[in-house]
Design an enzyme around this catalytic site. Structure first.
Site, mmCIF file in Angstrom:
data_model
loop_
_atom_site.group_PDB
_atom_site.id
_atom_site.type_symbol
_atom_site.label_atom_id
_atom_site.label_comp_id
_atom_site.label_asym_id
_atom_site.label_seq_id
_atom_site.Cartn_x
_atom_site.Cartn_y
_atom_site.Cartn_z
ATOM 1 N N ASP A 106 -6.613 -2.638 0.730
ATOM 2 C CA ASP A 106 -5.908 -1.421 -0.155
ATOM 3 C C ASP A 106 -4.876 -2.515 -1.176
ATOM 4 O OD1 ASP A 106 -6.011 1.082 -1.718
ATOM 5 O OD2 ASP A 106 -4.357 1.448 -0.232
ATOM 6 N N ASP A 108 -8.495 7.416 -0.352
ATOM 7 C CA ASP A 108 -8.900 6.737 -1.860
ATOM 8 C C ASP A 108 -9.855 7.570 -2.130
ATOM 9 O OD1 ASP A 108 -6.815 4.977 -1.260
ATOM 10 O OD2 ASP A 108 -8.001 3.739 -0.854
ATOM 11 N N THR A 111 -5.118 0.240 -7.395
ATOM 12 C CA THR A 111 -4.276 -0.176 -7.207
ATOM 13 C C THR A 111 -4.246 -1.579 -7.255
ATOM 14 O OG1 THR A 111 -4.160 0.299 -4.771
ATOM 15 C CG2 THR A 111 -3.429 1.151 -5.914
ATOM 16 N N THR A 112 -4.924 -2.444 -6.907
ATOM 17 C CA THR A 112 -5.494 -3.551 -7.205
ATOM 18 C C THR A 112 -5.716 -4.288 -8.658
ATOM 19 O OG1 THR A 112 -6.389 -3.751 -4.240
ATOM 20 C CG2 THR A 112 -6.312 -5.826 -6.201
#
Length: 559
Positions: free
Chosen positions: A70, A400, A103-104
């Protein structure tokens, strides 16, 4: 000879504005240095993107190991100290808080935007011109996503549920639990659908029980928490009640221990016995007032002693002390009533109720289950699994997916994932760039090229030939097949919308906005001033302490 009244420039003393040792850097060099720092952070999370992404094993200063892919978790644990690099940490946190996933992608996209504008900075283009072009390109990209996004009919519950399951499965496909994504995506959707219209995240409890397989994870419609510490006599209490009343307390139900400095002066044994009897009478008075309410379940944040436990057991009343605050608050919201700090006024309106209470064994633990809660809709996911790190990553993955499902319900517009929407936006911006003159054309074209980093990284992480796949994607998108993206399972390109690789449009909108803002923020910095670190703070930082904190029990250093 110099004129009268004109100061000699050689005689003027130098003006010192900053403390000795202050590091200042400005101009092109420090801007490129900041961009390079952001690229290093992006390289740390780059390989975790997509279903074939790798995981990171991070050991913190306390020796605690975390396995995760994550982006927000990794960037958080890296403990980045570079001031410009922290900007990427902040956008990863904002993406995680706002939509929960992507997020990545956000970090990679921001770093790629900066990398592609670096040649322009080296060639002398003013940063404000780049920022203006990036903001124009961002608004064009968001407008294109809103045009392409597909509206899902909320009127049809079956269609809505199918869409939510596919969005959850897409989010879980890049996690450690990707093999069980079909199972967990249904669990996540069921959990979110049990909530009320506001979809409060804190009404979904997540508990971990070691042992068993991942598929042994169960969803409880109601409140469930682990059995708390209990004294002898607890096993004699009933473990099931129908329609019980519940009293929630914040008081101790045990004999109080005197303080170390307490002093009681007595003349004879009778007086000592009177003191002891008074303590017992206080405790029994509390217990009788609780029993008089008709409540069959007693929960307390503070300890319930062995005497009280046995007393309740003799009257078929269930009790649990040391209940965690989060579990107590969830029980209060779901079952009604309020937490009392005194037994003086236990009226019926402060009691909670539920349809069924039972205590059951889950793996090696015992859990208390409250189901049929009348006030708030709530649920609890009890996760099973092997290693502790694996279960923690499972919890992050489910968090998530839950966030994605909540966003999909609130914003019922979806786009295709797997690099499809990124390539569509890239093509649109390239076409727009050709229609405008000047430097803006080159800058918007560079911004368009940055979007290709997502499908390229998906290919690299899966071990594919990225150049070949990207050429196929450009060909498909030139023919207006804008839902075509990377198919990581068959090493080709495919229509990801038909393949049910979906994500809420709000995820991509938020990611592009955050990445663009971060890039513009870094580009707008023209000077970095770093204050010197004192010797004490430097030594503390080396020992893992926060600068400015003294060790425990140490006073001010003597002068």
């Amino acid at each position: 000879m110099m004129g009268r009244g004109r100061p000699n420039p050689m005689m003027q003393p130098g003006i010192i504005l900053l403390r000795e040792g202050t590091d200042t850097s400005q101009g092109k060099g420090q801007l490129i240095s900041n961009i390079n720092a952001c690229q290093l952070i992006s390289d740390a999370v780059r390989t975790t993107l997509g279903p074939r992404g790798m995981d990171k094993l991070i050991v913190d200063s306390r020796g605690q190991a975390t396995i995760s892919n994550d982006g927000a978790t990794i960037v958080n644990l890296l403990d980045i100290v570079h001031p410009a690099g922290r900007t990427l940490t902040d956008i990863a946190k904002s993406q995680d808080a706002e939509v929960g996933d992507g997020t990545t992608s956000t970090v990679i996209l921001a770093a790629e935007m900066m990398r592609l504008c670096k040649p322009f900075i080296e060639d002398g283009v003013h940063p404000q011109i780049i920022i203006r072009a990036f903001r124009t390109a961002t608004s064009l990209a968001l407008k294109k996503i809103n045009e392409l996004a597909v509206q899902v009919k909320k009127d049809d519950p079956a269609e809505l549920r199918a869409m939510l399951v596919k969005c959850a499965a897409t989010s879980l496909s890049s996690k450690l639990v990707s093999r069980q994504k079909a199972f967990f995506s249904n669990v996540v959707v069921d959990a979110v659908m049990m909530l009320d219209d506001l979809l409060p995240l804190n009404m979904i409890g997540m508990k971990k029980v070691q042992g068993g397989a991942l598929e042994d994870t169960q969803l409880v419609a109601g409140v469930a928490f682990k059995k708390t510490f209990s004294y002898a006599g607890f096993e004699m209490q009933p473990k099931r009640y129908d329609n019980p009343k519940i009293v929630m307390l914040n008081i101790e139900l045990e004999l109080k221990k005197e303080k170390d400095n307490a002093e009681v002066r007595i003349e004879n044994v009778k007086e000592y016995q009177a003191v002891v009897d008074a303590e017992w009478e206080i405790l029994y008075d509390k217990l009788e007032k609780i029993a008089a309410t008709g409540a069959r379940i007693v929960l307390s944040k503070l300890p319930i002693g062995d005497v009280a436990t046995q007393w309740f057991a003799d009257r078929d009343i269930f009790c649990a002390g040391r209940v965690p605050d989060a579990d107590m608050q969830r029980t209060r919201k779901a079952c009604g009533g309020s937490v009392q700090s005194s037994v003086a006024n236990l009226s019926p309106d402060v009691l909670g109720e539920c349809e069924l209470f039972q205590e059951k064994q889950v793996g090696g633990e015992r859990f208390n289950f409250f189901s049929g809660c009348p006030l708030a809709k709530t649920c609890t996911i009890i996760m099973r699994g092997g290693a502790e790190q694996f279960m923690e990553e499972t919890e992050r993955s489910l968090h998530d997916a839950i966030m994605i499902v909540r966003r999909a319900i609130k914003n019922d517009r979806i786009v295709a994932g797997g690099g499809a929407i990124d390539m569509a936006v890239s093509k649109h911006l390239r076409e727009h760039a050709r229609s405008i003159p000047g430097k803006q054309q080159l800058l918007i074209a560079a911004f368009a090229r940055a979007f290709e980093v997502i499908p390229r990284q998906l290919c690299d992480n899966a071990g594919f030939d990225a150049t070949n796949i990207l050429n196929q994607l450009r060909q498909k998108h030139a023919q207006d097949d804008y839902w075509y993206g990377v198919d990581v399972y068959n090493e080709t390109v495919a229509n990801n919308f038909e393949g049910a690789v979906w994500e809420p449009a709000i995820v991509k909108i938020n990611a592009i906005t955050a990445a663009s803002e971060a890039a513009c923020l870094i580009l707008s910095v023209d000077e970095t001033i770093k204050a010197p670190t004192s010797d004490i703070a430097g030594a503390q930082a080396q020992q893992g302490m926060h600068p400015g904190m003294r060790g425990r029990g140490r006073g001010m250093p003597r002068m």
